[in-house]
Design an enzyme around this catalytic site. Structure first.
Site, PDB file in Angstrom:
ATOM      1  N   TYR A 270       0.820  -1.219   0.000  1.00 27.74           N
ATOM      2  CA  TYR A 270       0.000   0.000   0.000  1.00 27.74           C
ATOM      3  C   TYR A 270       0.851   1.266   0.000  1.00 27.74           C
ATOM      4  O   TYR A 270       0.629   2.187  -0.787  1.00 27.74           O
ATOM      5  CB  TYR A 270      -0.951   0.009   1.206  1.00 27.74           C
ATOM      6  CG  TYR A 270      -1.698   1.302   1.359  1.00 27.74           C
ATOM      7  CD1 TYR A 270      -2.855   1.548   0.625  1.00 27.74           C
ATOM      8  CD2 TYR A 270      -1.226   2.315   2.204  1.00 27.74           C
ATOM      9  CE1 TYR A 270      -3.537   2.747   0.753  1.00 27.74           C
ATOM     10  CE2 TYR A 270      -1.893   3.517   2.325  1.00 27.74           C
ATOM     11  CZ  TYR A 270      -3.048   3.725   1.601  1.00 27.74           C
ATOM     12  OH  TYR A 270      -3.714   4.925   1.707  1.00 27.74           O
ATOM     13  N   ASP A 305      -8.247  -3.566  -1.465  1.00 24.94           N
ATOM     14  CA  ASP A 305      -9.396  -2.775  -1.916  1.00 24.94           C
ATOM     15  C   ASP A 305      -8.962  -1.492  -2.608  1.00 24.94           C
ATOM     16  O   ASP A 305      -9.660  -0.985  -3.492  1.00 24.94           O
ATOM     17  CB  ASP A 305     -10.294  -2.434  -0.727  1.00 24.94           C
ATOM     18  CG  ASP A 305      -9.540  -1.709   0.377  1.00 24.94           C
ATOM     19  OD1 ASP A 305      -9.721  -0.496   0.519  1.00 24.94           O
ATOM     20  OD2 ASP A 305      -8.761  -2.358   1.093  1.00 24.94           O
ATOM     21  N   LYS A 377     -11.316  -9.189   5.297  1.00 27.57           N
ATOM     22  CA  LYS A 377     -11.898  -7.871   5.520  1.00 27.57           C
ATOM     23  C   LYS A 377     -12.576  -7.396   4.232  1.00 27.57           C
ATOM     24  O   LYS A 377     -11.921  -7.177   3.213  1.00 27.57           O
ATOM     25  CB  LYS A 377     -10.832  -6.871   5.951  1.00 27.57           C
ATOM     26  CG  LYS A 377     -11.428  -5.510   6.294  1.00 27.57           C
ATOM     27  CD  LYS A 377     -10.355  -4.518   6.642  1.00 27.57           C
ATOM     28  CE  LYS A 377     -10.972  -3.149   6.889  1.00 27.57           C
ATOM     29  NZ  LYS A 377      -9.949  -2.099   7.001  1.00 27.57           N
TER      30      LYS A 377
END
Length: 534
Positions: A270, A305, A377
């Protein structure tokens, strides 16, 4: 978090699944070796935090920064900060680490790289101090286990995950307690904008964060105490989440362990992709931070995501699967267990795409089937939310339904005002009502839902897995660093020799000795990992 008997498992070829994991391990192994060969300024600062050094000067510069900078400038970090620092204490240059850091800030201390018996004695002292920090992390883990045993876990999965972030820790605490009373099982305190790019951890309780609250040790302590209070009131243990990412990933992970946080956002790529942090810096930092999480019993949440907010969620679905497999490999190599792998994915397909709901179900089921024992998640729609709050509320309802239908482990609450304003408390209450209705009304539906073997959902899942294997094959040939540089993930191009924090990366000498690394290194053999993953 197993899907359990009767769950809607996809009919995936076990040979394909094993092949995907083997390729992920082959792609990840050079990164692990890279991480083992380097240290960073933040790893060294985290080591000092484990040894008990905290606080900051009158300009709010942390003492760990002062001491690590002094050692780096004086003798280098190639053999770790520990031997020079504790040798100076043994020689009477200072009485303890805090005194040493204060003297180092004014350059009024003599540092050296000790050898022979002096080095051994310094490392023994360092090991004793760092061991005290590790024992505190161990006690916190035991305390969590006792509280869960006494108060209980939430009665069902997925756990409901809700964000609180006013910028003021003293406003966050009552809001977090209200969220728990409203049904939240996990409270996440999102960080102030830009904190991931700070090469230091702010000190003390803070009240001035923008679009979030600073991650500090004192803020962690205050929020954990507030949630402990409300946990007793609601009769279940309410978990606390923050963010171990950015330039201070190892330090924030350490502070989380010292203050008994329960989950941490911790993704291997990330920071590289979305904050332009140097890839080598990130991979070194994330390995140490995950070793801390493993020891502390913290569940990590990964960030796949985010790829779907910059890339198309249908075309790039396989990159999410690839990242999940890599995150699993890196996590297990660092010592994390399956129950700690909150691998991320999201409901981000354009709702105007034909059969978008079937595609979302296929992608969610693929993740659930590939990682049956991980508390996945599941993230709500954001990219295609608009000012139409009624449409947004409906999209969140679809998302919640998929979360229950496919047995996700952690469900982040979506807000219908996501694209309009910072949500009001009334928006949060409506969102929680949406979650409760969708999950309660559809509870048990997972037992009845069995996609046909040759139907759309099964075929789409196999297609995404096949594309993931094909991409992993290319990554093995070209290396993961090259894949990241080429924009494979999230369409972001991040070369290994650029990015923020590169100046904080140090190649270790053969004599590198860090007692924290020695105490945290998992006894996890590569063949056993591959065998278990297959």
């Amino acid at each position: 978090m197993s899907t359990g008997p009767g769950a809607p498992l996809l009919q995936l070829d076990p040979r394909a699944v094993a092949r995907a994991r083997q390729l992920a391990a082959r792609a990840g192994r050079p990164i692990v070796e890279l991480a083992q060969a380097h240290t960073t300024a933040s790893v060294e600062r985290a080591t000092l935090r484990l040894a008990g050094l905290s606080g900051a000067d009158h300009e709010r510069v942390p003492w760990v920064n002062h001491l690590v900078d002094a050692v780096r400038d004086g003798v280098g970090l190639e053999q770790c900060v520990c031997a020079p620092a504790f040798d100076a204490i043994r020689r009477g240059e200072a009485t303890d680490l805090l005194d040493l850091a204060q003297r180092a800030s004014s350059r009024s201390v003599q540092l050296r790289q000790p050898s022979g018996r002096d080095r051994s004695a310094a490392l023994t002292l360092a090991r004793r101090s760092i061991g005290t920090g590790i024992k505190r992390i161990d006690r916190n883990r035991a305390t969590r286990d006792r509280l869960v045993a006494r108060l209980g876990d939430p009665p069902s999965r997925p756990w409901i995950y809700l964000i609180v972030a006013t910028g003021d820790i003293y406003e966050d605490m009552p809001q977090a307690q209200a969220a728990a009373r409203g049904g939240a099982d996990v409270v996440a305190v999102i960080r102030s904008t830009g904190q991931s790019l700070l090469d230091y951890v702010p000190e003390g309780a803070t009240r001035e964060g923008y679009a979030g609250t600073y991650a500090t040790q004192e803020n962690f302590r205050l929020m954990r105490a507030a949630l402990d209070d409300v946990s007793k009131e609601v009769g279940r243990y309410v978990r606390l989440t923050n963010y171990a990412s950015g330039l201070c990933m190892p330090e924030i992970a350490t502070l989380a362990g010292l203050e008994r946080l329960d989950m941490m956002l911790n993704d291997s790529m990330y920071g590289i992709l979305f904050r332009d942090i140097n890839p080598v810096r990130t991979f070194v930092d994330q390995r140490f931070s995950r070793q801390i999480h493993a020891r502390a019993g913290i569940i990590i949440n990964t960030g796949e995501d985010n790829y779907l907010t910059t890339a198309d969620a249908v075309e790039a679905a396989h990159t999410v699967t690839v990242s999940q497999l890599l995150n699993e490999y890196f996590a297990k190599e660092a010592g994390l267990a399956d129950w700690q792998l909150g691998l991320g994915h999201a409901f981000e397909i354009n709702p105007d795409v034909p059969q978008s709901f079937r595609l979302e179900v296929a992608h969610a089921l693929l993740a659930r089937t590939l990682f049956p024992d991980a508390p996945l998640k599941w993230m709500p729609p954001t990219k295609h939310m608009t000012g139409d709050i009624f449409r947004g509320y409906l999209l969140d309802g679809f998302f919640n339904l998929v979360g229950g239908l496919t047995g996700q482990g952690i469900l982040l609450v979506g807000m219908m005002t996501e694209a309009v304003v910072t949500p009001w408390l009334s928006d949060r209450d409506l969102a929680l009502q949406n979650v409760r209705y969708a999950l309660d009304a559809g509870r048990g539906l997972v037992e009845d839902f069995h996609p046909p073997v040759d139907g759309f959902i099964q075929q789409r899942s196999r297609q995404v897995l096949a594309e993931a294997i094909e991409l992993l094959d290319r990554i093995v040939d070209d290396t993961l660093l090259e894949a990241i540089a080429d924009g494979t993930f999230g369409l972001m191009r991040r070369p290994a020799d650029a990015g923020k924090g590169l100046d904080g990366v140090v190649r270790k000498d053969d004599g590198y000795a860090n007692p924290a690394v020695e105490l945290l290194e998992p006894d996890l053999a590569e063949p056993a990992l591959l065998e278990g993953a297959g």
